[in-house]
Every structure is written in C-alpha cells, then in structure tokens.
Write an enzyme that holds these catalytic residues in place. Structure first.
Site, PDB file in Angstrom:
ATOM      1  N   HIS A 204       0.914  -1.149   0.000  1.00  0.00           N
ATOM      2  CA  HIS A 204       0.000   0.000   0.000  1.00  0.00           C
ATOM      3  C   HIS A 204       0.947   1.191   0.000  1.00  0.00           C
ATOM      4  CE1 HIS A 204      -3.848  -2.014   0.835  1.00  0.00           C
ATOM      5  NE2 HIS A 204      -3.152  -2.860   1.582  1.00  0.00           N
ATOM      6  N   LYS A 235      -6.888  -0.442  -4.821  1.00  0.00           N
ATOM      7  CA  LYS A 235      -8.363  -0.597  -4.872  1.00  0.00           C
ATOM      8  C   LYS A 235      -9.011   0.657  -5.458  1.00  0.00           C
ATOM      9  CE  LYS A 235      -8.520  -3.736  -0.923  1.00  0.00           C
ATOM     10  NZ  LYS A 235      -7.228  -3.438  -0.243  1.00  0.00           N
ATOM     11  N   ILE A 239     -14.186   7.697 -10.879  1.00  0.00           N
ATOM     12  CA  ILE A 239     -14.419   7.813 -12.323  1.00  0.00           C
ATOM     13  C   ILE A 239     -13.070   7.704 -13.043  1.00  0.00           C
ATOM     14  CG2 ILE A 239     -16.552   9.144 -12.214  1.00  0.00           C
ATOM     15  CD1 ILE A 239     -14.771  11.689 -12.631  1.00  0.00           C
TER      16      ILE A 239
HETATM   17  P1  5BU Z   1      -2.766  -9.346   6.671  1.00  0.00           P
HETATM   18  O1  5BU Z   1      -1.711  -8.711   7.506  1.00  0.00           O
HETATM   19  O2  5BU Z   1      -2.340 -10.744   6.137  1.00  0.00           O
HETATM   20  O3  5BU Z   1      -4.101  -9.353   7.331  1.00  0.00           O
HETATM   21  O4  5BU Z   1      -2.857  -8.407   5.376  1.00  0.00           O
HETATM   22  C1  5BU Z   1      -3.793  -8.601   4.381  1.00  0.00           C
HETATM   23  C2  5BU Z   1      -3.564  -7.644   3.255  1.00  0.00           C
HETATM   24  O5  5BU Z   1      -4.471  -7.945   2.214  1.00  0.00           O
HETATM   25  C3  5BU Z   1      -3.740  -6.171   3.577  1.00  0.00           C
HETATM   26  O6  5BU Z   1      -2.804  -5.432   2.838  1.00  0.00           O
HETATM   27  C4  5BU Z   1      -5.142  -5.857   3.117  1.00  0.00           C
HETATM   28  O7  5BU Z   1      -5.280  -4.534   2.625  1.00  0.00           O
HETATM   29  C5  5BU Z   1      -5.302  -6.817   1.948  1.00  0.00           C
HETATM   30  N1  5BU Z   1      -6.674  -7.292   1.750  1.00  0.00           N
HETATM   31  C6  5BU Z   1      -7.388  -7.973   2.708  1.00  0.00           C
HETATM   32  O8  5BU Z   1      -6.906  -8.230   3.801  1.00  0.00           O
HETATM   33  N2  5BU Z   1      -8.639  -8.400   2.437  1.00  0.00           N
HETATM   34  C7  5BU Z   1      -9.233  -8.165   1.238  1.00  0.00           C
HETATM   35  O9  5BU Z   1     -10.365  -8.603   1.011  1.00  0.00           O
HETATM   36  C8  5BU Z   1      -8.517  -7.437   0.274  1.00  0.00           C
HETATM   37  C9  5BU Z   1      -7.232  -7.030   0.548  1.00  0.00           C
HETATM   38 BR1  5BU Z   1      -9.269  -7.119  -1.366  1.00  0.00          BR
END
Ligand code: 5BU
Length: 367
Positions: A204, A235, A239
């Site tokens: 991100h 994400k 527009i």
């Molecule tokens: P985690 O630390 O494994 O929980 O990180 C999950 C990553 O995946 C995190 O960067 C979220 O923004 C991303 N993510 C998510 O967790 N769930 C979703 O449905 C989506 C993205 Br789309």
C-alpha cells in the site's frame, strides 16, 4: 513469442529512467526486432491476419517501417510513408509512394505510447487516402489518444500475465507477501530474505513515506534480482478521469494493481495488470458477478481476481487475502489457513512480517 522478445532485448526488465524522469521497470525496444528476421516475419503474419481488407499500407518511420515493408512485399500491398517534414528540395514531398483517395489504407507502427506520432500520420493522410485502422506490435497501455481504432499484437497486460505464470511455475510458489510495514528498510530486508520464495510483493504505497523515491528504486531492484512482481493494492474506486491520474503514479513501475468492481468499464480499460475485487476477507459483500463481467469485457487489462473463493474465467488468476497460520479474527480481518483455500495465490502480511521465524512460518503456510 513473449519469451523470444525478452531474449532478443525487445522487452527489457530493469530500472530505467524515462524522459519524464520517472522510473520504469520495463523498457520496450521493439526496433531491435530487425535483428531477428524470423520473429519479425512471424509477427508480421499475425498482424496481417488481424487486419481488415486494405489496399495500401503506411509504415511509420522508423519503428513501423520494417514490419510494414515485410507485410507489403509478402502480401503484395503497396507501401507508403509520411515524412516528419516535407523535403525542402526536389519534389518537396511529405508522403512517399503512390496513393489516392480510393485506396483503403492501414497504418502500422512498432509501439503505441501517447499515440502522438500515429495521430500525426492520420492527420496527414486523412484527406489523401481512405484510412481504415491502425495496428501496432506492442501497446504499452499508457492511455493513448488516437482517432482510429488500434489493434495490437501484444500489450503490457500480456507480458505481466506471462511473467506471473512463469514465476509461479519456476518457483513452485503461490505466495504473495503483503508488505504493510511503515519501515521501508525492514520491508527491503525481509524481501532480500524471502524474495526467492514469493511470486508477488503487495504494497500500500500510501502508507509509506517515499518522497525521495528511494524505496521505489530499491523495491524494483529487489524484485528484478529475486524475480517477483510488484502489486499496488490501491483498490481504485472512482471515475476514469481521476483513476487515470491516480494510476499515473504507478503505471511505470507496478506490475499489478487492484481495482474495485463497482467502477465503470472505462476505469478497468485504463489499467494493465488489473486484479478485480470479487469478494473481501472482512465482510459478506460479494462482487463476483460484476467482477466476472468486467473481466470478460476487458480481457486486455485484467490479470485476475482478489477473491475468497475460486472464480473460473479463462486463464485468469485468483488471489486470496485473509490468510494466517491459524483460523482466527483480528477485528474485521477474518483469517483462514491456506489449506482451506482453493485459489492460485495466497496473500499473507502480518503472519509473515510479525513472525519471529519468517522462514518457518512460510513453510507452514505453503505446505
Ligand atoms: P494481513 O496482515 O495478512 O491481514 O494483510 C492482508 C492484506 O491484504 C492487507 O494489505 C489488506 O489490505 C489486503 N486485503 C485484505 O486483507 N482483504 C481483502 O479482502 C482485500 C485485501 Br481485497
């Protein structure tokens, strides 16, 4: 053909500084194809098959001329070309070769970026011949402007799809590391350790402070050295006029990018390496149907889906976040274990970067 184009340096991967000063992970040098006549002929034949009926062919100097000359001689279609400036001596011609308004004409170039040189050719020729369409070897998918329809033999999305599948196969890995740390050095250190085991590093970019662009450079370099793709989990959800501006920060160095499905087709159409959100790990909203529709309508832009369950659609890839070593919840994040997931790639963040033994955690996740 993509592998051959990489081997012959027509497609280069590295860290290239562009005219704009921005850094690009890819450099497309299709002019090098003249050193590989068999490849040029194969691509020329494929482009010819895609074209509508025409009488004459216009090659754009320099890149479009070799391929247009090949099609011209092989298929007996007379060639013309437009000069940059009219000669200021002799015949003072701007257009070389023979033509008239009754001739259906196609325009050929090697690469389309902004569409500027193609549009110049269209403007010069529009009252002189019957213009049909444009074809290029390679579409860099940089949101060009062109008043005629453009067909391409390959686009950037094809290269990314090919690279992702090749890396998955070669590494026998389905792991995407979600590097959601604020400490840029820590991210690069972890990537140096686990880079060979992952297929994608997801970031991100907006949670990092990278004003000097050093992290971007380091990330590109480590991604080339350890052969994985970079995904920006942006994400997009606006527009197309705005998404184009937002995406311009990423389009030269990010391979994959996420986009919500509740956008118009114009949004998907300005991206390459797009992953559509089918369903999220945090709640019950399910956008699978609309994601599927977008994927079918925008095949040249989409690589696959972010989804909690497999979505079958041609050769598209499904990736799943919300994965850890234990089934548990952390606020709105609902974790499953990788053995309960039927998709192609698992996306894992905290379970990896908070682990006291990252290597051991990775082997638990992938076995
Ligand atoms: P985690 O630390 O494994 O929980 O990180 C999950 C990553 O995946 C995190 O960067 C979220 O923004 C991303 N993510 C998510 O967790 N769930 C979703 O449905 C989506 C993205 Br789309």
């Amino acid at each position: 053909m993509i592998e051959e184009l990489i081997q012959s340096n027509c497609i280069k991967l590295g860290s290239f500084t562009l005219k704009s000063g921005d850094i690009s992970k890819y450099y497309f040098d299709m002019k090098n194809i003249i050193s590989y006549p068999n490849m040029l002929a194969k691509i020329g034949d494929e482009i010819y098959k895609k074209l509508q009926d025409f009488d004459i062919i216009c090659g754009i100097p320099y890149g479009g001329l070799p391929i247009a000359s090949y099609i011209s001689t092989k298929y007996n279609k007379p060639l013309i070309f437009v000069r940059d400036k009219a000669k200021n001596y002799g015949t003072q011609k701007l257009i070389e070769g023979e033509y008239d308004k009754s001739k259906k004409c196609v325009i050929i170039d090697d690469v389309i970026t902004t569409g500027g040189s193609i549009q110049y050719n269209i403007d010069v020729l529009k009252d002189k011949v019957d213009l049909v369409e444009v074809a290029v070897i390679f579409d860099r998918q940089q949101n060009y402007n062109c008043s005629l329809p453009v067909k391409s033999y390959l686009c950037k999305n094809d290269i990314i799809k090919y690279k992702l599948k090749k890396i998955m196969k070669e590494k026998q890995s389905k792991l995407c590391f979600s590097a959601d740390l604020n400490d840029k050095n820590k991210i690069i250190d972890i990537l140096k350790k686990i880079g060979d085991k992952i297929v994608v590093c997801k970031i991100h970019y907006d949670i990092l402070d990278d004003n000097d662009g050093e992290f971007k450079k380091d990330l590109i370099n480590v991604s080339i050295k350890h052969d994985f793709l970079i995904m920006e989990d942006r994400k997009f959800n606006d527009i197309s006029y705005i998404v184009e501006k937002q995406y311009s920060k990423f389009k030269n160095w990010v391979d994959l990018v996420t986009v919500h499905s509740l956008v118009s087709s114009d949004v998907i159409n300005c991206l390459s390496g797009a992953l559509l959100i089918g369903s999220m790990s945090n709640n019950n909203h399910d956008f699978t149907d609309i994601a599927l529709q977008h994927a079918k309508n925008n095949k040249n832009n989409v690589i696959g889906f972010i989804t909690q369950k497999r979505i079958d659609c041609d050769d598209l890839i499904c990736m799943t976040p919300g994965i850890s070593t234990k089934e548990t919840n952390d606020k709105d994040q609902k974790y499953r274990t990788s053995s309960n997931v039927d998709t192609d790639i698992i996306i894992v963040g905290r379970a990896i970067y908070n682990s006291p033994n990252i290597e051991e955690t990775i082997s638990k996740l992938v076995n």
